[in-house]
Structure formats: C-alpha cells, structure tokens
Design a protein around this motif. Structure first.
Motif, PDB file in Angstrom:
ATOM      1  N   GLN A 117       0.815  -1.222   0.000  1.00 57.35           N
ATOM      2  CA  GLN A 117       0.000   0.000   0.000  1.00 57.35           C
ATOM      3  C   GLN A 117       0.845   1.266   0.000  1.00 57.35           C
ATOM      4  N   LYS A 118       2.111   1.155   0.392  1.00 56.65           N
ATOM      5  CA  LYS A 118       3.015   2.297   0.293  1.00 56.65           C
ATOM      6  C   LYS A 118       3.375   2.578  -1.165  1.00 56.65           C
ATOM      7  N   LYS A 119       3.216   1.556  -2.006  1.00 59.62           N
ATOM      8  CA  LYS A 119       3.518   1.690  -3.432  1.00 59.62           C
ATOM      9  C   LYS A 119       2.259   1.950  -4.263  1.00 59.62           C
ATOM     10  N   PHE A 120       1.124   1.425  -3.799  1.00 56.92           N
ATOM     11  CA  PHE A 120      -0.133   1.524  -4.543  1.00 56.92           C
ATOM     12  C   PHE A 120      -1.267   1.640  -3.540  1.00 56.92           C
ATOM     13  N   ASN A 121      -1.947   2.762  -3.535  1.00 57.03           N
ATOM     14  CA  ASN A 121      -3.006   2.981  -2.552  1.00 57.03           C
ATOM     15  C   ASN A 121      -4.306   3.380  -3.243  1.00 57.03           C
ATOM     16  N   GLU A 122      -4.608   2.678  -4.333  1.00 56.56           N
ATOM     17  CA  GLU A 122      -5.841   2.928  -5.075  1.00 56.56           C
ATOM     18  C   GLU A 122      -6.847   1.814  -4.764  1.00 56.56           C
ATOM     19  N   ASP A 123      -7.695   1.504  -5.724  1.00 56.54           N
ATOM     20  CA  ASP A 123      -8.749   0.509  -5.533  1.00 56.54           C
ATOM     21  C   ASP A 123      -8.151  -0.857  -5.192  1.00 56.54           C
ATOM     22  N   SER A 124      -8.789  -1.569  -4.256  1.00 57.27           N
ATOM     23  CA  SER A 124      -8.257  -2.859  -3.827  1.00 57.27           C
ATOM     24  C   SER A 124      -9.332  -3.684  -3.145  1.00 57.27           C
ATOM     25  N   PHE A 125      -9.086  -4.979  -3.067  1.00 56.48           N
ATOM     26  CA  PHE A 125      -9.968  -5.861  -2.295  1.00 56.48           C
ATOM     27  C   PHE A 125      -9.174  -7.079  -1.848  1.00 56.48           C
ATOM     28  N   VAL A 126      -9.737  -7.825  -0.914  1.00 54.48           N
ATOM     29  CA  VAL A 126      -9.115  -9.065  -0.466  1.00 54.48           C
ATOM     30  C   VAL A 126      -9.793 -10.224  -1.188  1.00 54.48           C
ATOM     31  N   TYR A 127      -8.976 -11.179  -1.582  1.00 55.44           N
ATOM     32  CA  TYR A 127      -9.445 -12.410  -2.236  1.00 55.44           C
ATOM     33  C   TYR A 127      -9.103 -13.524  -1.258  1.00 55.44           C
ATOM     34  N   ASP A 128     -10.115 -14.051  -0.588  1.00 55.85           N
ATOM     35  CA  ASP A 128      -9.828 -14.937   0.541  1.00 55.85           C
ATOM     36  C   ASP A 128     -10.483 -16.298   0.369  1.00 55.85           C
ATOM     37  N   TYR A 129     -10.123 -17.232   1.268  1.00 53.27           N
ATOM     38  CA  TYR A 129     -10.386 -18.651   1.025  1.00 53.27           C
ATOM     39  C   TYR A 129     -11.102 -19.378   2.168  1.00 53.27           C
ATOM     40  N   PRO A 130     -11.939 -18.734   2.960  1.00 52.35           N
ATOM     41  CA  PRO A 130     -12.560 -19.464   4.073  1.00 52.35           C
ATOM     42  C   PRO A 130     -13.468 -20.594   3.608  1.00 52.35           C
ATOM     43  N   LEU A 131     -14.048 -20.464   2.397  1.00 48.34           N
ATOM     44  CA  LEU A 131     -14.954 -21.493   1.886  1.00 48.34           C
ATOM     45  C   LEU A 131     -14.321 -22.299   0.753  1.00 48.34           C
ATOM     46  N   GLY A 132     -12.992 -22.274   0.706  1.00 47.03           N
ATOM     47  CA  GLY A 132     -12.277 -23.056  -0.292  1.00 47.03           C
ATOM     48  C   GLY A 132     -11.718 -24.352   0.274  1.00 47.03           C
ATOM     49  N   ARG A 133     -11.272 -24.304   1.535  1.00 50.96           N
ATOM     50  CA  ARG A 133     -10.703 -25.502   2.166  1.00 50.96           C
ATOM     51  C   ARG A 133     -11.048 -25.567   3.654  1.00 50.96           C
ATOM     52  N   ALA A 134     -10.758 -24.483   4.365  1.00 49.73           N
ATOM     53  CA  ALA A 134     -10.825 -24.502   5.825  1.00 49.73           C
ATOM     54  C   ALA A 134     -12.233 -24.781   6.353  1.00 49.73           C
ATOM     55  N   HIS A 135     -13.260 -24.402   5.596  1.00 49.38           N
ATOM     56  CA  HIS A 135     -14.635 -24.554   6.099  1.00 49.38           C
ATOM     57  C   HIS A 135     -15.010 -26.005   6.360  1.00 49.38           C
ATOM     58  N   TYR A 136     -14.387 -26.932   5.633  1.00 48.93           N
ATOM     59  CA  TYR A 136     -14.690 -28.344   5.878  1.00 48.93           C
ATOM     60  C   TYR A 136     -14.259 -28.770   7.277  1.00 48.93           C
ATOM     61  N   GLY A 137     -13.338 -28.029   7.847  1.00 48.22           N
ATOM     62  CA  GLY A 137     -12.880 -28.343   9.201  1.00 48.22           C
ATOM     63  C   GLY A 137     -13.681 -27.670  10.279  1.00 48.22           C
ATOM     64  N   ASP A 138     -14.612 -26.792   9.911  1.00 45.94           N
ATOM     65  CA  ASP A 138     -15.535 -26.204  10.890  1.00 45.94           C
ATOM     66  C   ASP A 138     -16.866 -26.928  10.741  1.00 45.94           C
ATOM     67  N   PHE A 139     -17.094 -27.897  11.594  1.00 48.48           N
ATOM     68  CA  PHE A 139     -18.227 -28.799  11.401  1.00 48.48           C
ATOM     69  C   PHE A 139     -19.587 -28.162  11.682  1.00 48.48           C
ATOM     70  N   GLY A 140     -19.593 -27.011  12.339  1.00 47.15           N
ATOM     71  CA  GLY A 140     -20.862 -26.349  12.603  1.00 47.15           C
ATOM     72  C   GLY A 140     -21.122 -25.119  11.752  1.00 47.15           C
ATOM     73  N   TYR A 141     -20.097 -24.638  11.041  1.00 49.54           N
ATOM     74  CA  TYR A 141     -20.179 -23.447  10.167  1.00 49.54           C
ATOM     75  C   TYR A 141     -20.413 -22.146  10.936  1.00 49.54           C
ATOM     76  N   TYR A 142     -20.546 -22.215  12.244  1.00 50.62           N
ATOM     77  CA  TYR A 142     -20.731 -20.986  13.017  1.00 50.62           C
ATOM     78  C   TYR A 142     -19.415 -20.228  13.128  1.00 50.62           C
ATOM     79  N   HIS A 143     -18.332 -20.937  13.436  1.00 52.35           N
ATOM     80  CA  HIS A 143     -17.022 -20.300  13.618  1.00 52.35           C
ATOM     81  C   HIS A 143     -16.569 -19.601  12.346  1.00 52.35           C
ATOM     82  N   ILE A 144     -16.621 -20.299  11.206  1.00 51.95           N
ATOM     83  CA  ILE A 144     -16.121 -19.725   9.962  1.00 51.95           C
ATOM     84  C   ILE A 144     -16.975 -18.530   9.554  1.00 51.95           C
TER      85      ILE A 144
END
Length: 622
Positions: A401-428
């Motif tokens: 962000q010190k080099k580029f501070n324009e439009d941005s977003f996060v591309y994240d993976y909670p429902l790509g792999r880790a969610h299978y390990g949260d058996f109740g889906y409340y935590h994730i």
C-alpha cells in the motif's frame, strides 16, 4: 399490479419481472394486488459515489404498495428490489429456489419501506472453485444479487476444469462420467456470462493461465502436460540451470520475465482477450500458481519478481490504452508477489485494482483490532516461506500500500478448504463477519471469496453472512444469525443452533487445511468430544422427525450428522497416529457421501471434500 420502468433495459426489465413474481406469491387478495403501483428507476445522481457504474446505492420510498425504487445504476435497482423484498420478510436462504421463505403478508400496508443506502464496498463477490454443473453456476448467479453480491469471477479463460470435475464425476466412481468437451464448456460459459450481464453484475475473468498460454499451452486447469507439440520451452524460467515445466504443470510454471518476447506475448494475449471479451469488466493478470520457481538466468538473477510483474502490467496498460479499452486489470499479491516492487511503479494506477490473496493464512482467528505495521522478511529468491498468521500476511499488504493505494480488495479462502474443518459453520461465519468489519481499517474496498459453489452442508450461513455483511446490512452478528437459523430450521431452530455452535467450538479448520502436526493429543481429544456431540443429537433428530417438522434442511442436517460421524471417527484415528485404521474409516466415509451425492447435490461438493481430505488433511499420505 402495476410495476413500471422509467427506461427499458434488460436488467430493469428483469427487476420488474422479479418484483412482480415475488409480490404475486403473497397472500394479498387479487383486488388489492391490482392497487400496487411501483416504479423502478435509475438515477446516477441520487447520491454521491466515487464511480456510479462500479459503486452501488439506492433509494426506496414505498407506502402501502405505492412508490418508487431508484438505483444509481441498473444493477443497484435490481439490488434494491431484493432489498425491499428482504425488508418485508422474504428470505433467500440458498441458491435452491425451494429454500426461499415467502412471508405471511395479506395487506398492502405491509408493503411499506422508506430507506436510502450506499453499499460500503465496491467489490462483493464469489469466485468459482470445486466441481459444479451449469445449473449450479446459474443458480449461484441468480442467488447472489438477492444477498447483495455484485460480481462473479469465473477463473481461467473458460471455467472448464470446474465443470469438467462435475460432468466427469471425479472423486465419485459411483456415478457414470458424462461427455464434456471444450465446445460444451464454451457454450456453457456464454450462457453464464449472459446471465451475469442480465443482472448487470460485474464480471471478473481469467487470472490463472496467462503464462501457460504464452508458452503455447491451453491452460484449462492444473493438469500435467507434455512439452511436445507447439509449446515454446524457451519461454520457461531457468531454475538450477534447467529450463523445463515446473513439476510438469504449465499453469504452475513461471517464465523468463526479462525476455522482451515474453513480455510482449503476455501483453498481446491480454489485449486480444480484452478486445474479444468486452463484457469482462475486470480481467485478472496473474503469474504462475506455484512458488519458488522464479527464473535465475543472468538477466533475471538480480531482478525482483514484483518489479518484473509491474513492467508487464505497464506494457498491458499501454496496449489497452492504444486500443481505447477501459478494461480494469486486477493484479495479485500472492506468493512471491507479496513482496512489493523495489523500483518499478504502475504508471496509470486508475487502470488497476490490487487483489490481496493471503492463501496461507489461518482461519482460527480473524484480523486483529489493532495491527502494527512491521517490516516484512527479506526476500530470498526460490527460498521463500509463506506467512501463516494474520499479522505477517497483513504486513505484506501494508508494504504494497506504500507503493499503490488505489482501488483494492481481499481475495480470501474461508470457503475453499478450511470450512470443511468447521463442522458447525458458526465459527467460519464469525471469522468472515469479523474480517469484513475490519476491511475499512485495512484500506480494502471489498471481498471476493474463492470457494466451492456447493458449500451448504450443514447450511449456507457463511455465504449468507458474507453477502449481507459486505452490503452493510448485517451489523449485529448474533441477531442476524439467529434470524437465519429461525428461517432455516423452523420451530426447532434453537436446538439446531446450539448443536452447530457446539460443533464449531470443538472444530479445527486449520487442522483440516494441513496446518500443524497430523498427530495431536489436544485435537484428538476434541474430535472424541465431537463424536459424542454428534451421537447426542440423534434424539433431537428423532423428535423433529416425529413432530412432522423434518424439512429438507433437517434432512440435510441428519445427512451431515451421518457423514460427520464417519469422518470424525477417521480423524480420531488420524490425529492419534493410527494411520491404517484411519484409512479404512476414511474409505467408509468417502463411500457414504459418494453414494448420497445426487440426493444432496446442490448442497455438498463431494469432489472437493474428498480432494481436500486427501491432499490437505492427510488421508492420502497414509
């Protein structure tokens, strides 16, 4: 019923059809329905936003079934229609149409709402992963704007591999493989894009595959391929004195980015794609999908990969500008590209959107309340380790962000792999909510979830929370979640909610995602407790069934209980070190979900669950 349009467009006409259809499903008498008079309009001046085509806002002013719905663009008008329906009691619980809740409304007085809203984030989307049929994808596209999502990311030039996995029924020998070709994938992709644009949603495309394409490979997925044929191996990176595919996978192979032919070829490929796919609002330009395989030739030896990346991005911008193309280019902070450039910078920052992809992060915790900006570790070419904890990941973002501070977003993976390990889906779901609440403080303008499209077992709470949180409509997590459980599970929702929360409290998403030792006494103890919780819930399932309240969602919960019982028994053995018995029990689990896949197809991605269990959790290696 009179639903009128200020101007005619495909999206506004669709909004009119949707509003008319949902209102007609209410219990309002026909003579009263005829008194409904609502106008759907667009007016870019209803409120001030940074970009009226990319940012969403609306105004609703309806009293007793009469009034207007105004969006600042066509997409926002459609979003406003769904928002009005949500406010009067409709619930869009999953992409399955039959899962929708129609409220008990019999008078026009209930059709009243006065509200203005500006969506807090520009980027609110889902990216395809896993295995999906055309119907699954189209159902997801139809569902997304109902929850406030505004963009869909199809990945690769064609999302071939994600559909092929389903039609070939990979990881499920109990289903007969179906024919599926490139021509079929292209036909289906055209249908998908058409449905996205019917809703005026923002379309994100490609990402993976550019480097493979430049070297002459089709890049349809992550398969190994031969260098025979038209492939140009001279483009490949030199590593340890060798010039070859990285473990045989073109999509994972970097190129020699000091080679001017490579730079021009990559830029020309993006230009050609943008010219022929003008419906794509955001084209992602990424490098290889593997790390520690950067070119070590004499011209690349002392160059940082990020500097070379920015050089290519600037060349892409030049070519697009020369052809009067306004296509947005998304660049990626991922693996070696987490380290910011040293000397190069983007000359036309308005062209670009930064995408932060902390794929190696933990999902045991969310972004912290306060983050201290610390120095990132020294970059060591072809000897990097990826950051795991949240603070380490964020420090890379802050450095960029010190080099580029324009439009941005996060591309994240909670429902790509880790969610299978949260058996109740409340935590994730809580992690998702907390992460989204922290985005403004992190300087991020939204969130795209890289995920399976069939991730609704035991329920769809994570995606439901994500959509409404990104829309600024889910601000009190517990209240919102309670309303969701009430709608999903009906009269016995409190029992379901308590059960799923307890499962989550004992779950270990990181363990399922291959973080930490496979043998662990504390984790083993929690898995033993989970088995007790599963068995202890069986009388509740019997009670609901005998009461006549065994809806499809309770049937899904019973199926979830049954397959978890088998999976957790395997995990107990895995975490205790009894690998032979773990393998036997895992086979029993896999067979069970394979045999039941068609019955619960829209809710559970059997291909992906088995894929993650074997390649990440550890059942393959035993």
């Amino acid at each position: 019923m009179q639903i009128t349009l200020q101007t005619l467009s495909t999206t506004l006409n669709y909004a009119k059809i949707e509003l008319s259809s949902y209102l007609a499903s209410l219990s309002i008498p026909s003579l009263e329905l005829e008194k409904i008079d609502i106008s759907i309009k667009t007016d870019k001046n209803i409120t001030k936003v940074k970009d009226e085509l990319l940012d969403d806002a609306f105004k609703i002013d309806i009293a007793n079934g009469k009034g207007e719905i105004i969006g600042n663009n066509d997409r926002s008008s459609l979003l406003a229609v769904y928002h009005f329906l949500y406010r009067i009691g409709f619930r869009f619980l999953t992409p399955v149409k039959e899962d929708e809740i129609i409220p008990e409304i019999s008078s026009l007085q209930r059709l009243t709402l006065s509200e203005s809203h500006i969506y807090p984030f520009r980027h609110r989307g889902i990216c395809i992963e896993g295995a999906s049929s055309l119907e699954n994808i189209l159902a997801t596209v139809e569902w997304m704007p109902k929850l406030g999502y505004n963009c869909f990311f199809s990945q690769f030039k064609l999302p071939f591999t994600f559909m092929e996995r389903w039609y070939k029924h990979q990881n499920n020998p109990h289903l007969k493989p179906e024919e599926f070709s490139l021509d079929t994938a292209a036909e289906y992709t055209e249908k998908i894009f058409k449905e996205i644009k019917k809703r005026d949603m923002l379309l994100h495309t490609v990402g993976h595959g550019w480097t493979a394409n430049a070297a002459g490979f089709p890049a349809l997925g992550w398969d190994t391929q031969s260098t025979d044929g038209e492939a140009d191996s001279s483009f490949f990176a030199m590593i340890n004195g060798k010039i070859e595919l990285f473990h045989g996978v073109p999509t994972n192979t970097n190129l020699c980015y000091s080679n001017k032919k490579v730079i021009d070829k990559l830029a020309d490929l993006v230009l050609d794609y943008a010219i022929n796919n003008r419906e794509a609002d955001y084209v992602h330009f990424w490098l290889a999908d593997a790390f520690n395989n950067i070119c070590e030739c004499e011209n690349c030896e002392n160059e940082s990969l990020s500097d070379q990346y920015v050089t290519i991005l600037n060349r892409i911008d030049e070519k697009l500008s020369e052809n009067d193309l306004t296509t947005h280019i998304v660049f990626l902070l991922y693996q070696e590209l987490l380290w910011p450039p040293i000397r190069e910078k983007l000359r036309n920052p308005n062209r670009f959107t930064l995408m932060f992809a902390p794929i190696s992060r933990t999902f045991e915790e969310s972004y912290p309340e306060d983050t201290e900006n610390k120095a990132i570790p020294e970059f060591k070419k072809n000897h990097i380790s990826l950051p795991v904890n949240i603070e380490e990941n964020l420090n890379f973002l802050f450095a960029w962000q010190k080099k580029f501070n324009e439009d941005s977003f996060v591309y994240d993976y909670p429902l790509g792999r880790a969610h299978y390990g949260d058996f109740g889906y409340y935590h994730i779901s809580k992690i998702l909510f907390n992460d989204i609440m922290k985005l403004p403080a992190l300087g991020l303008n939204g969130y795209i979830s890289c995920q399976e499209l069939r991730c609704f077992s035991p329920n769809s709470l994570p995606n439901y929370v994500m959509g409404y949180a990104l829309s600024g409509l889910c601000n009190d997590f517990e209240t919102f979640v309670t309303d969701y459980y009430r709608g999903f599970y009906g009269a016995f929702y409190e029992e379901a909610m308590a059960y799923l929360k307890e499962l989550s409290s004992l779950s270990h998403p990181d363990y399922f995602n291959n973080k930490g030792d496979r043998v662990s006494k504390p984790i083993n103890a929690d898995f033993i407790c989970i088995l007790e919780v599963l068995n202890g819930f069986l009388p509740t399932l019997d009670k609901v069934k005998s009461s006549g309240g065994f809806t499809v969602h309770w049937e899904l919960l019973a199926f979830h209980n049954s397959y978890l019982n088998r999976l957790v028994k395997a995990l107990i053995k895995l975490s205790s070190g009894d690998f032979n018995r773990a393998k036997e029990l895992f086979t029993d689990f896999a067979t069970f979900i394979q045999e039941n896949e068609l019955k619960f197809q829209p809710y559970l991605d059997v291909y992906r669950l088995i894929d993650i269990s074997t390649n990440y959790t550890g059942f393959k290696s035993i």
